[in-house]
Motif scaffolding. Structure first.
Motif: not given
Length: 142
Positions: A124-135
């Motif tokens: 879950s943390l890794n997914e949030r980091r990926k989304k944050k990096n895209k944004l």
């Protein structure tokens, strides 16, 4: 069937000449009667041991089909025996026990559930980091 029951794991243990046969028997019984059974119990016999220890090991090896026993010619110490066990276990997930440890009947299930919970949290943390990096990624080509 819960998710804990779908993951295969090994138990690594070492025994040597000064270990107590009675304590080893209790430890092995506590492993073999878990509510979540191990796919493999990998036991390293670290050098020559007495007949009583061999008898206990043979009893459990004969009774349970998930034992792998590796007899070393000479004692190389606990660290060496465990290194061999970790290298030879057939599963990536390995629970460790000493020859005098006694596990509560739900130990492996409890540890597996904690492992799965931690893994889900990390995913879950890794997914949030990926989304944050895209944004927050800025295209600097103008």
């Amino acid at each position: 069937m819960d998710q804990a029951e779908t993951i295969r794991f090994s138990v690594a243990m070492s025994v040597y000449k000064n270990d107590s046969p009675a304590q080893l028997e209790v430890a092995l019984e506590s492993i073999c009667t878990q509510s979540l059974p191990a796919d493999e119990i990998y036991l390293v016999i670290d050098g020559p041991v007495g007949q009583e220890l061999y008898t206990v090991i043979q009893k459990f090896s004969d009774q349970y089909g998930n034992f792998t026993v590796n007899q070393l010619e000479k004692n190389g110490g606990l660290g060496n025996a465990l290194r061999i066990a970790v290298e030879k276990c057939r599963n990536d997930l390995i629970f460790r026990m000493d020859s005098d440890d006694i596990s509560a009947p739900g130990r492996f299930r409890k540890q597996m559930n904690a492992f799965l919970q931690e893994r889900r949290a990390q995913e879950s943390l890794n997914e949030r980091r990926k989304k944050k990096n895209k944004l927050t990624r800025v295209d600097r080509t103008y």
